[in-house]
Design a protein around this motif. Structure first.
Motif, PDB file in Angstrom:
ATOM      1  N   ASN A  83       0.828  -1.207   0.000  1.00  0.00           N
ATOM      2  CA  ASN A  83       0.000   0.000   0.000  1.00  0.00           C
ATOM      3  C   ASN A  83       0.863   1.258   0.000  1.00  0.00           C
ATOM      4  O   ASN A  83       0.558   2.252  -0.677  1.00  0.00           O
ATOM      5  CB  ASN A  83      -0.911   0.008   1.220  1.00  0.00           C
ATOM      6  N   LEU A  84       1.945   1.216   0.781  1.00  0.00           N
ATOM      7  CA  LEU A  84       2.847   2.366   0.821  1.00  0.00           C
ATOM      8  C   LEU A  84       3.459   2.622  -0.548  1.00  0.00           C
ATOM      9  O   LEU A  84       3.544   3.776  -0.994  1.00  0.00           O
ATOM     10  CB  LEU A  84       3.942   2.129   1.861  1.00  0.00           C
ATOM     11  N   ARG A  85       3.874   1.580  -1.225  1.00  0.00           N
ATOM     12  CA  ARG A  85       4.467   1.739  -2.556  1.00  0.00           C
ATOM     13  C   ARG A  85       3.487   2.414  -3.505  1.00  0.00           C
ATOM     14  O   ARG A  85       3.842   3.342  -4.255  1.00  0.00           O
ATOM     15  CB  ARG A  85       4.867   0.369  -3.100  1.00  0.00           C
ATOM     16  N   LEU A  86       2.231   1.953  -3.482  1.00  0.00           N
ATOM     17  CA  LEU A  86       1.214   2.540  -4.354  1.00  0.00           C
ATOM     18  C   LEU A  86       0.957   4.003  -4.003  1.00  0.00           C
ATOM     19  O   LEU A  86       0.832   4.851  -4.889  1.00  0.00           O
ATOM     20  CB  LEU A  86      -0.091   1.755  -4.244  1.00  0.00           C
ATOM     21  N   TYR A  93       6.102  10.150  -5.928  1.00  0.00           N
ATOM     22  CA  TYR A  93       7.432   9.829  -5.436  1.00  0.00           C
ATOM     23  C   TYR A  93       7.953   8.526  -6.042  1.00  0.00           C
ATOM     24  O   TYR A  93       7.253   7.517  -6.067  1.00  0.00           O
ATOM     25  CB  TYR A  93       7.425   9.697  -3.910  1.00  0.00           C
ATOM     26  N   LYS A  94       9.190   8.548  -6.480  1.00  0.00           N
ATOM     27  CA  LYS A  94       9.864   7.325  -6.886  1.00  0.00           C
ATOM     28  C   LYS A  94      10.500   6.713  -5.639  1.00  0.00           C
ATOM     29  O   LYS A  94      11.029   7.424  -4.793  1.00  0.00           O
ATOM     30  CB  LYS A  94      10.954   7.614  -7.924  1.00  0.00           C
ATOM     31  N   ASP A  95      10.412   5.396  -5.536  1.00  0.00           N
ATOM     32  CA  ASP A  95      10.933   4.742  -4.340  1.00  0.00           C
ATOM     33  C   ASP A  95      11.904   3.636  -4.717  1.00  0.00           C
ATOM     34  O   ASP A  95      11.752   2.970  -5.731  1.00  0.00           O
ATOM     35  CB  ASP A  95       9.781   4.154  -3.518  1.00  0.00           C
ATOM     36  N   GLU A 116      13.530  11.264  -6.938  1.00  0.00           N
ATOM     37  CA  GLU A 116      12.912  12.254  -7.821  1.00  0.00           C
ATOM     38  C   GLU A 116      11.464  11.919  -8.156  1.00  0.00           C
ATOM     39  O   GLU A 116      11.048  10.757  -8.104  1.00  0.00           O
ATOM     40  CB  GLU A 116      13.724  12.376  -9.121  1.00  0.00           C
ATOM     41  N   PRO A 117      10.666  12.946  -8.503  1.00  0.00           N
ATOM     42  CA  PRO A 117       9.245  12.742  -8.803  1.00  0.00           C
ATOM     43  C   PRO A 117       9.046  11.787  -9.979  1.00  0.00           C
ATOM     44  O   PRO A 117       9.877  11.700 -10.885  1.00  0.00           O
ATOM     45  CB  PRO A 117       8.755  14.145  -9.163  1.00  0.00           C
TER      46      PRO A 117
END
Length: 321
Positions: A83-86, A93-95, A116-117
């Motif tokens: 859920n956090l990734r989504l 945000y890129k993770d 970076e965005p």
């Protein structure tokens, strides 16, 4: 983390666009509260440090009798992580995720570095939109077939997270699995009635179903789909992957009205887990046993039609983590 404990009050419009990075990430973390978890324990903790997020296993929420090795606890944390990734992608945000970053701290499950965005893909956006509506269905499903195209899609979702999804097709195997479910509930109820209820505040309420073996048989034999989610190995990193795959599958289903419930008592008992593994044609370790179908209370025939129109080739296949 600054959490909105009433999940019905998580409103995207309140995202602090002009706030600090820490304020933005703390808001995003609220979407982890909407993840499913085994026995509804929600055993995760997150910490924001500069432009990174750390995921911890909250061992105070463990179920020591039914989950002594923290397998289900880590699976639950994986669901919150997905859920956090989504949510990170949705808010631009890129993770970059590193699992188990500190060998000396096994309770640190992941480090999520923010960079970076980036724009969320159409597929990521669809899954994110399903987060607030995702729910578990413990009742009977509609008597509708689940389209093969959707099942194939769910299998791809599992593979994206380094897991596999096996759909049980044989009636003989389905009947055998139904008996394993009944056996597991009987065994855990006997243990629970003498010990768990007295010592474990998180004693799973579903064990009460052990009094009704015929009902549990029907839930397995009459469900449109019985599926096993598993992994090639049986290590904590595999459990974390299982959680992410499971949440992805649940959200994919929710987007078209497909719901699920867990039959994990079978997995908790080593002897029955081995028997389950012998009933399926997949190498590795069963981690989650699932019922899948269309919800009687929340669906209309339109949901079945939407599911039947799904095409695997139409999605962008992207690997995370």
């Amino acid at each position: 983390m600054s959490a909105i404990w009433d999940t019905q009050k998580i409103r995207e419009i309140e995202f602090p666009k002009t706030g600090t990075t820490v304020e933005k990430l703390n808001f995003i973390l609220n979407y982890t509260l909407l993840a499913s978890s085994c026995s509804n324990t929600q055993p995760w903790l997150f910490q924001v440090v500069n432009e990174a997020i750390f995921l911890y296993a909250n061992l105070s929420h463990t179920l020591p009798t039914v989950d002594p090795h923290h397998r289900e606890l880590i699976i639950s944390c994986g669901m919150a992580l997905f859920n956090l990734r989504l949510a990170l992608r949705h808010f631009g945000y890129k993770d970059e995720i590193k699992t188990f970053p500190d060998p000396s701290r096994p309770d640190v499950l992941a480090q999520i570095q923010i960079s970076e965005p980036i724009l969320a893909s159409t597929d990521e956006q669809m899954l994110f939109d399903a987060i607030p509506n995702r729910h578990i269905n413990h009742k009977k499903f509609q008597d509708w077939n689940v389209p093969q195209s959707l099942l194939s899609w769910l299998k791809v979702d599992a593979e994206q997270e380094r897991t596999w999804l096996y759909v049980v097709k044989s009636n003989t195997a389905r009947q055998a699995i139904a008996e394993l479910v009944v056996q597991s509930l009987d065994r855990q109820w006997l243990v629970g009635s003498h010990y768990l209820q007295m010592t474990d505040l998180n004693f799973p309420c579903e064990l009460a179903q052990g009094f009704y073996p015929d009902i549990n048989r029907q839930l397995v034999t009459q469900s449109p789909v019985i599926a096993v989610l598993g992994t090639k190995s049986d290590l904590p990193v595999n459990w974390l992957n299982t959680g992410q795959a499971l949440e992805r599958i649940l959200l994919r289903g929710q987007a078209v009205g497909l719901t699920a419930s867990f039959l994990n008592q079978v997995i908790r008992l080593p002897s029955l887990r081995t028997q389950l593994n012998n009933l399926i044609y997949e190498q590795g370790y069963p981690q989650i046993l699932l019922r899948l179908g269309f919800d009687r209370e929340h669906n209309t025939p339109g949901a079945q039609h939407a599911a039947s129109e799904l095409k695997i080739g139409a999605r962008e296949k992207r690997f995370f983590g």
